[in-house]
Design a protein around this motif. Sequence first.
Motif, PDB file in Angstrom:
ATOM      1  N   ARG A   1      -7.053 103.983 -57.838  1.00 36.06           N
ATOM      2  CA  ARG A   1      -8.316 103.310 -58.177  1.00 36.06           C
ATOM      3  C   ARG A   1      -9.453 104.309 -58.121  1.00 36.06           C
ATOM      4  NH1 ARG A   1      -5.089  99.361 -55.943  1.00 36.06           N
ATOM      5  NH2 ARG A   1      -5.256  97.288 -56.894  1.00 36.06           N
ATOM      6  N   LEU A   2     -10.324 104.248 -59.147  1.00 39.28           N
ATOM      7  CA  LEU A   2     -11.436 105.182 -59.279  1.00 39.28           C
ATOM      8  C   LEU A   2     -12.748 104.475 -59.014  1.00 39.28           C
ATOM      9  CD1 LEU A   2     -10.255 106.974 -62.557  1.00 39.28           C
ATOM     10  CD2 LEU A   2      -9.572 107.437 -60.190  1.00 39.28           C
ATOM     11  N   PHE A   3     -13.650 105.117 -58.252  1.00 40.95           N
ATOM     12  CA  PHE A   3     -14.921 104.508 -57.866  1.00 40.95           C
ATOM     13  C   PHE A   3     -16.074 105.459 -58.163  1.00 40.95           C
ATOM     14  CE2 PHE A   3     -11.613 102.830 -55.128  1.00 40.95           C
ATOM     15  CZ  PHE A   3     -11.877 101.464 -55.079  1.00 40.95           C
ATOM     16  N   ASP A   4     -17.314 104.862 -58.251  1.00 37.39           N
ATOM     17  CA  ASP A   4     -18.503 105.698 -58.398  1.00 37.39           C
ATOM     18  C   ASP A   4     -18.900 106.249 -57.038  1.00 37.39           C
ATOM     19  OD1 ASP A   4     -19.656 103.656 -56.993  1.00 37.39           O
ATOM     20  OD2 ASP A   4     -20.938 102.946 -58.631  1.00 37.39           O
ATOM     21  N   GLY A   5     -20.088 106.805 -56.919  1.00 35.83           N
ATOM     22  CA  GLY A   5     -20.494 107.463 -55.689  1.00 35.83           C
ATOM     23  C   GLY A   5     -21.116 106.554 -54.659  1.00 35.83           C
TER      24      GLY A   5
END
Length: 856
Positions: A304-308
């Motif tokens: 899973r990819l997330f923003d900052g």
Amino acid sequence: LREGESCHSQCNLDSVNDGPFTVLVSAGGDCPAWCGTGQCCSNIDWYRGVDGCELAEGVGTAVCGHWKQPHPLPTDFRLPLPRGTIPTPRIPVPEPQVPAWAPFWIADYNFTLRNEISVDDVGSGALPSGGGRPWTTREMALVRDLLLREIRLSGRGRDAISGARLLRLAFHDCLRYEDGSGGCDGCLEWESMGAVLGGDNGRVEDREWPDHTRRQSNNGLQEAVRFLQYLYTLDLGYSYDSGCWQTPATISGATLLAGPIEVRSTEQCFDLCRNTSGCEQFTVPQLPFDDPDGFWGRSVVGCRLFDGGGSVRQLTRGRLIAGRVQCAAGTQSWSLQSRNKSRADLWAFAALVAVEEGIARHNWACDGDRRGPHNGPIQCIQREGEDGCKIKPSRPLYFRTGRKDCTTTADAPYKADKREYHPDEHFNGTMAVKFMESEFGFSGRETVAIMGAHTMGRFHQRQSAHKYVWTTDFQAFNNQYYRNVAGKPDWWFDDDECTKVGDAWGHKGEAIWIAKMNQAFRTGAPVQWIQKKVVCPNCADRSYERGGRNPQRLAKDRDCCLNDVPQGAQCRPDGRGANGSAAADRDDDYSDGCEYSHFIFGRDETALSVDMGLMYKFDVDRFGFPSGCPGLASFYPSAGRWSDYTCGIDGRPWFEDPSLAFDDPNLRRVTNNSWTARACPMDCPLQDYRYPGDCETLSEHFLRFADDQAAWIEEFFPALEKMIANGYAPDELVVSHPAWGINDLPTPPLPQKPPDCFVDDVIGDDYIPKTAPLKIDGSTNRDWLLVLAWVFALVLVMFIVLLAICWCSYRRGNGAAVWRLCMPAQRVPKPEEEAVAVSASRLRSPTYPHVKIEKV
């Protein structure tokens, strides 16, 4: 002669084996009386590798013909007796007291250790010998955690990188090369790595390989080697050391950009995030190491990819990894390789971590926590809940650093370009000791101690042709290996509830060892030993209901568990005896009945000849087949697969009419004698070899370790440390763990107290066993036997010469004085004694035949 004619009866193929073994399969081969210069063979003889039937493939019934085309003989692996040049170690004494603040185990280190020792404290730069630099506690803690995460992912079905593999790797790494060089050097010979047995049809037990093609290798260790190379080169600075990657952890408060996306590694998820616009953080479950060249398959998990936004939040348990693409400013990049640690030191460290984890699993199970705090595989141990179950060594395992990596021209830095000298799994006891003596500098006692490493691990048929496990609790580290091989009565475990199956009244089961063929090679080799236990069926779990069993044996198990079972009994008792009596005291037939000898299906407890030979005495031929034991009379190349074949299969004896029901009164056994009544054991005598200078035989050491787990662990630790230092002098390695011992712990360890069977030789610091033969100035037993023989011969010659001089002097009449010196003085009789003697002589004369003389 008579080519193509039937020869089955004429060559007596049905009576090749006489006596109680006539039920065994027949064997063809030379039959000069009927086939002349030819042989009597059929396809089954070709399949079994019968000598002289090499060309009989496809021959339906036995006929005469020229079927002989001998295969090359296998290389003779057998070794002579040990030389006896290694001093037997003394009984260890407790090490210095551990400081209150100091960790005992490698597992005790953590990142917040108050007294952590820095790189400067243990020395910066490479050692003068050119070996690997020492390790800091932080480095050990980081690498330990990565090792344990991988070890704890292994299980029964997937153990390419398990504690047992890492321990085995350390042994194979420390083997010497055939030219005598080498030792622990972070390299393995790569020949046969990744080889898979089974051929086109996938069957390993198909006898398709000629025996001369069998050789030892490091096969099965390739995944462990590549995993450790991954750790060796992993940028720990930009991952776990800096906190860029954390586990168990998750991302909280951030926006999900994508996922879950299937990936096969943490690095693949990291790369996806780095190449995705706006992605700064990711999560991914920890995966088993993905070796693209292994045959264990590949796992996929969701990335899973997330923003900052948000933050990384620590979890108390689990295997989720949370990471950031950009680490904090000032983060330094480093790896074990960049810090000049050696790969060989890493491999040794991995073995120590594996042993510690195995001991921890055992101790957890002692407390009833069979899976442990990490939800590992269930460990059914024999002494759960008993006093003395736990392993509590008096001192820690020492991690010494400074090993040198090999130099190689191969395509990977861990692949050796020399051939290693491997032991053979078919060694008997003296051969095993000879190998460990010459290659590792081990005595007989140390050899028995180090073999306890086999208590962890299992066999993999497609890699070695061997099957099953040494012990059912094969991921725990304890002395069960010794108990099994020594045939100690123990529980029979075949379910995940750890049901303690014994005889009818709850006594531990008697052990029966037999030999079996694993049939990868023509003659039936390789050979493995397998244990049966005389116990009831598992009536609680009803595991006897598994498929593939003889229907009459299955019906009998049901009857034994369900009908006429006394109150408090596990099954219906055999024989006649009081309630509570042991099967050994009343059951006169271990081959049949309710309490009978049988295997743990699918988890059979087994051993290799190299294990059995330390406990039992037997010979071995160049094909690997043991002999010299009464119970192995029918077990030889190309014969029956099991040495107990006469007793039947799976607790079902051979009956004259096998169609009859199990309870039919007309059932008659084909063979029924005192040997089959004991379930056809191998009946090998105890190993009586005593290493020169030792107080005990190999089997006595083995039995001591089987009975005393604490004594074994005290001797295993120094033996393991000696093994992983093979090829190095004591001053070439320095202590990195225990950290408290770096500056004040002597190397080698403190002197040790001699055992009771040793006496002080007064002359020096060494101790000589009371049973040791006389030795002076290092002379061997044979030297002193020769000296004593020469002294005796010299004394005898002098006596003969002196006697000859005296005799010659006497005959010449001028040497009476000399003669008197040569002969003892005679006692002068008293007058009354002379008179009695004269009277007696007269009475004995023919003049007085009627007189009888009696002593008063």
